[in-house]
Enzyme design. Sequence first.
Site: not given
Lengths: 304, 304
Positions: B251, B211, B15-16, B242, B209
């Site tokens: 992440n 980064h 997903r991310d 990004c 979560h």
Amino acid sequence: MDLPKRIELIEVCPRDGFQNVHDIIPFEGKVAIIKKLAEAGFKRLEVVSFVSPKAIPQMADAKEVVAAVRDTLKAHGVRTVALVPNAQGVETAVECGINELTYVISVSRSHNIANVRRTPEESMEQFKTLIQEYGHKIDFRLALATALGCPFGEEIRTERVAEMVQFGLDLGCKEISIADTVGMSNPKRTYDLMNALTAQFGADKFVMHLHDTRGLALANTLAAMQLGVHKFETAAGGLGGCPFAPGAAGNVATEDTLNMMHEMGIETGIDNDALHEAVLLLQQYVHAPIVSHLMSLYKTKPCV
Amino acid sequence: MDLPKRIELIEVCPRDGFQNVHDIIPFEGKVAIIKKLAEAGFKRLEVVSFVSPKAIPQMADAKEVVAAVRDTLKAHGVRTVALVPNAQGVETAVECGINELTYVISVSRSHNIANVRRTPEESMEQFKTLIQEYGHKIDFRLALATALGCPFGEEIRTERVAEMVQFGLDLGCKEISIADTVGMSNPKRTYDLMNALTAQFGADKFVMHLHDTRGLALANTLAAMQLGVHKFETAAGGLGGCPFAPGAAGNVATEDTLNMMHEMGIETGIDNDALHEAVLLLQQYVHAPIVSHLMSLYKTKPCV
């Protein structure tokens, strides 16, 4: 989270970094980078190693580099540190007016033999002789390589590390550098070792020298700081350690460490902008990508 | 150093990660990578977001992807997680048989407006409505974006984060994801926020979560673990966050986190070799370097 209010960063890129880059950095590059680092506010800089130019051609101009930066470093109140493997290195360092000498002994027998073709006991004997002969002329510091992991799989016992620390302190060393030479440690291991060592000897006695092979150097730094350890050797650009895996196995990057410290409100005395300039200068001379996290931010726009 | 004995890694790369890669990963690539991740042993996978294909074309085939991996994931006992921004997304997710839904609200007003063109209060109202309407059909989790730093400089108050946590729990969410959306946190900040939140709500309620923009994600992970937090969202290959700064703002990499956990003797249930294969597979489809530390080691020989 109880952390030191102030930490000292000892910049080792000119030694550990420059001696591990594949392409030799030219004399004028070394001088420019070292001067820029002095401007950034480091109070100790490991500037060179005095070693055989056959073994390490990157350091062949060590004497000339030290002579060229001496006045600038003095003007900025920077103490010079050099790595030496033997009496010849010590004599050159003393001639050059170096302030402190680093002598490395591996806790791991196999690594010490691979590194300097001696057993750790033979290295200890040599270090003792060097201090007896030159200890009145110059300060010595002992670096214990592989204290946090041996690349040849040898077990590193905490008791053995403590014995070697005691040995260095008994000889008059004011501090002992605890090195994770190939970046094998993890925060728990770092905490456990440093917990034992700081309980026995006090946190003031230690400097951490951490490599970032597996990305754990900042977490290891944090673990040591929680025990009051407040001196860290770092390298601008994350250079060092292994010339064949740029960034992968280098020292923890000074700019990444500095960012962590400043973000946590911890004083370092280092100017971030001047360090940034030093890293950009470094990039001009190192023909490999600089892979520190902050360098990524320098090169790209902040990401929102 | 008191750490959890076992932690859960929730893999969010599909997903991310996938929604932030510049070149869209083809359907067959997504399916192959998700299946490989399921084989690695993750018990929860955030597989897609159900969003407008105009806004995020990378997720246009979300329904088809979920259908293609459903049997494999079920066979491996993997619960599927999807991100949804609205009722339409929820309905699609329910139709697709997704197990848990993530709904994101930014603690920062300016960031929430930039992200979803609503105030946080309006998002909270929407979330409440969604849970009232669909809460009996599917589990919801609340993700609090910018809980550890706002890219627009807004102050994030711990009391406000706690209020929003309380809001989510009151609505029946079993867990709240605390996101350092742009990697602005530091270990002290992470510790201080999570210290307050775990004291009030208990560590079980939280997922981190993080980064890795400034290389601090593993140190932040360690800080949270010291408070008993034992659930972490990570992305294979360090993807995500990004698309314009590969690696810089992604992440925290699953492989780096897994390595830290395993080196510290903490159980994860994840097979490192299978994860390694998933990351190599990922590299075939992502036209940008994978910059996790472990990936560097995968590509190069171990450095001695």
